[in-house]
Design a protein around this motif. Sequence first.
Motif, PDB file in Angstrom:
ATOM      1  N   CYS A 198     -34.249 -26.748  12.754  1.00 19.07           N
ATOM      2  CA  CYS A 198     -34.083 -25.295  12.884  1.00 19.07           C
ATOM      3  C   CYS A 198     -32.788 -25.000  13.631  1.00 19.07           C
ATOM      4  O   CYS A 198     -32.147 -25.902  14.153  1.00 19.07           O
ATOM      5  CB  CYS A 198     -35.308 -24.683  13.579  1.00 19.07           C
ATOM      6  SG  CYS A 198     -35.194 -24.644  15.378  1.00 19.07           S
ATOM      7  N   PRO A 199     -32.400 -23.728  13.704  1.00 20.59           N
ATOM      8  CA  PRO A 199     -31.102 -23.408  14.316  1.00 20.59           C
ATOM      9  C   PRO A 199     -30.999 -23.685  15.818  1.00 20.59           C
ATOM     10  O   PRO A 199     -29.912 -23.590  16.366  1.00 20.59           O
ATOM     11  CB  PRO A 199     -30.942 -21.906  14.048  1.00 20.59           C
ATOM     12  CG  PRO A 199     -31.878 -21.599  12.935  1.00 20.59           C
ATOM     13  CD  PRO A 199     -33.014 -22.565  13.065  1.00 20.59           C
ATOM     14  N   LEU A 200     -32.095 -24.027  16.481  1.00 18.54           N
ATOM     15  CA  LEU A 200     -31.959 -24.318  17.913  1.00 18.54           C
ATOM     16  C   LEU A 200     -31.038 -25.510  18.128  1.00 18.54           C
ATOM     17  O   LEU A 200     -30.277 -25.556  19.094  1.00 18.54           O
ATOM     18  CB  LEU A 200     -33.318 -24.556  18.578  1.00 18.54           C
ATOM     19  CG  LEU A 200     -33.262 -24.686  20.112  1.00 18.54           C
ATOM     20  CD1 LEU A 200     -34.434 -23.981  20.779  1.00 18.54           C
ATOM     21  CD2 LEU A 200     -33.210 -26.127  20.586  1.00 18.54           C
ATOM     22  N   GLY A 201     -31.084 -26.464  17.230  1.00 18.94           N
ATOM     23  CA  GLY A 201     -30.194 -27.613  17.354  1.00 18.94           C
ATOM     24  C   GLY A 201     -28.729 -27.194  17.275  1.00 18.94           C
ATOM     25  O   GLY A 201     -27.914 -27.593  18.112  1.00 18.94           O
ATOM     26  N   ASP A 202     -28.404 -26.342  16.305  1.00 20.73           N
ATOM     27  CA  ASP A 202     -27.026 -25.835  16.204  1.00 20.73           C
ATOM     28  C   ASP A 202     -26.642 -25.102  17.484  1.00 20.73           C
ATOM     29  O   ASP A 202     -25.535 -25.256  18.006  1.00 20.73           O
ATOM     30  CB  ASP A 202     -26.890 -24.835  15.046  1.00 20.73           C
ATOM     31  CG  ASP A 202     -27.269 -25.462  13.711  1.00 20.73           C
ATOM     32  OD1 ASP A 202     -27.205 -26.698  13.607  1.00 20.73           O
ATOM     33  OD2 ASP A 202     -27.637 -24.705  12.792  1.00 20.73           O
ATOM     34  N   ALA A 203     -27.584 -24.293  17.953  1.00 17.33           N
ATOM     35  CA  ALA A 203     -27.310 -23.484  19.132  1.00 17.33           C
ATOM     36  C   ALA A 203     -27.017 -24.368  20.342  1.00 17.33           C
ATOM     37  O   ALA A 203     -26.279 -23.976  21.242  1.00 17.33           O
ATOM     38  CB  ALA A 203     -28.495 -22.565  19.428  1.00 17.33           C
TER      39      ALA A 203
END
Lengths: 426, 176
Positions: A398-403
């Motif tokens: 999910c985008p938490l990794g990108d964040a």
Amino acid sequence: MFIGAIGCEPLQLRRVHLENSHSLDVYRANGGYEALKKALDSMSPDDVINEVKKSQLRGRGGAGFPTGMKWSFVPKDSPKPKYVVCNADESEPGTFKDRYLMERDPHMLIEGMLIAAYALGAKTNYIYTRGEYKYLIDIMDVALDEARAAGLLGQNILGTNFSSEIYTHTGAGAYICGEETALLSSLEGYRGHPRMKPPFPAVSGLYASPTVVNNVETLTAVPDIITMGGEAYQKLGTEKSGGTKLWSVSGHVNRPGVYELPMGYDDMEKFIMEDCGGISNGKQLKAVIPGGSSVYIMRADQIIGKDVRMDYEGLVAGGSMVGSGGFIVMDETVDVFESTKNLTEFYKHESCGWCTPCREGTDWLVKIFKRIENGGGRDGDIQLFLDLCDNIEGKSFCPLGDAAAWPIQSAIKRFPEDFEKHILKN
Amino acid sequence: MTTELVNIQPLYQPVKMSGEMAVFSPEVEAEIDWHLAKYPSKRSAILPIMFIVQRERGYLDGPGVSYLANRLSLRITDIWEVATFYSMLHTKPIGQYHIQVCKTLSCKLLGADKITEQCSQKLGIKPGETTADGKFSLSLVECLGSCGTAPMFQVNFDFHENLTTEKVDQILDSLP
Ligand SMILES: Cc1cc2nc3c(=O)[nH]c(=O)nc-3n(C[C@H](O)[C@H](O)[C@H](O)COP(=O)(O)O)c2cc1C
Ligand code: SF4
Ligand code: FES
């Protein structure tokens, strides 16, 4: 703390300073529930969706997805019940706007949700709030009771054959539950693990039924869109992004607060240096994270003298993103290495642990930060950071990794001296 | 409303009774029924009911967890699985006054470290610990949505913002 509008008439914040602004009486005396009445009396659900489309309202929770389009993805002929879920998790560091909307104008959210529920045919709706905001749940529950007693919520709303209920639901301290699919897992009573998309929640969301998840600020914009019409709302902002936007300003400024600006406010430098009262203690500006902790950090010289426009396109051109509008200002004394470490610890703590790149990666990043801080910096640490970020960004579930990767990548690129200083310490 | 000063209620009353499964008063049962009625699936009510059990028991103890499993028709492991995911749920005893200092960026920029240090000294415990008499726990937590009024801590459910050394003294000294 400042709460108000700059560069436009206050729209979403126009009632917040009234005495008892949270009460039904004050809300109604100031135009409240007229939009719901208008929608129910004279508009079809499709008319409502069309107005929201025309308004060019983009979701205010972080991703900026066009709200009208999201609503139109909900299948009309589904035999399953439909749900509107308000995302009031508000756990993005630097973001604290939704809180004041709910605290001071809870009926605006109820009205916005009811109009959304009417447009989508939802009979049951939830407000998912972070558990720490218990006082807000209490305010919302009182407002919901008031609305119910006044025939504005529940069966046969305003004497029509439209019936819909809204309930509050409490999270329990997990940032990931702000991500919409994790929020739905949590609302179903599981760990807050994100789900695969597609299917998108609009098709298969809560209890595998069509579900619209919208941020508080997004839903509270809806009554005014209905009242003034989509076109008029759009004109308050830019062609591609209508209306006004709330910015939560914190850090080293003289006047932190919640600012309502027209979308496309044209000068970020003026915003910081004049509207927010400038940098505190007479210091110089060093860096700004404009959209909550999950966007790129900007250097002062990317802002000063650069006419950065405050909307989706303008901030991308300026080197960052709107995100949730959590505007964190840092003065010249700030060590960006330390700030980035602080945010990385946040992501490590909040990683839900579901996928390996993010779970292991954020842990490893924090270990490197700590080693360097303790004088154990090595040649190649910068590259190690970047390699690790590469293995998280785009590779996590999910985008938490990108964040978690973005603050480090942008900080290393834009403030290499702050990293080198620490790495070369021994 | 955001509380400036000070009438902080204890998180719970110490529980005396113990047994295989917790038993609650009719009022608490009615409160639990209200949460169950909100959702088409019983399981959805797990977090709201956990908060109630935690309030009544002090933390999610064995009898409380048995109660939850029974009330929600779930297995004990289902309850633990959820309880251990969320930072506001406690599976170990916690002080009656839980002081949670925000350590995230905006608060850190405006002196959160000093606030932590001061709390630590006054209470004689490090973050993550509880005083020997079980009165106070001190925790470091991530952003609580008060960044514009940093630095801040939350004591039980009350937000205390724009903290200064004097204010911290005043608040901690006022806790009974
Ligand atoms: C890790 C993560 C955390 C998020 N936290 C929030 C949040 O606290 N509040 C919110 O409204 N949206 C949050 N979002 C965005 C939601 O997933 C979703 O895009 C949003 O609620 C949709 O509403 P909108 O279209 O009205 O913006 C988060 C996303 C991610 C990936
Ligand atoms: S990226 Fe992180 S938060 Fe998202 S699913 Fe993977 S472990 Fe969980
Ligand atoms: S950073 Fe401390 S409350 Fe947000």
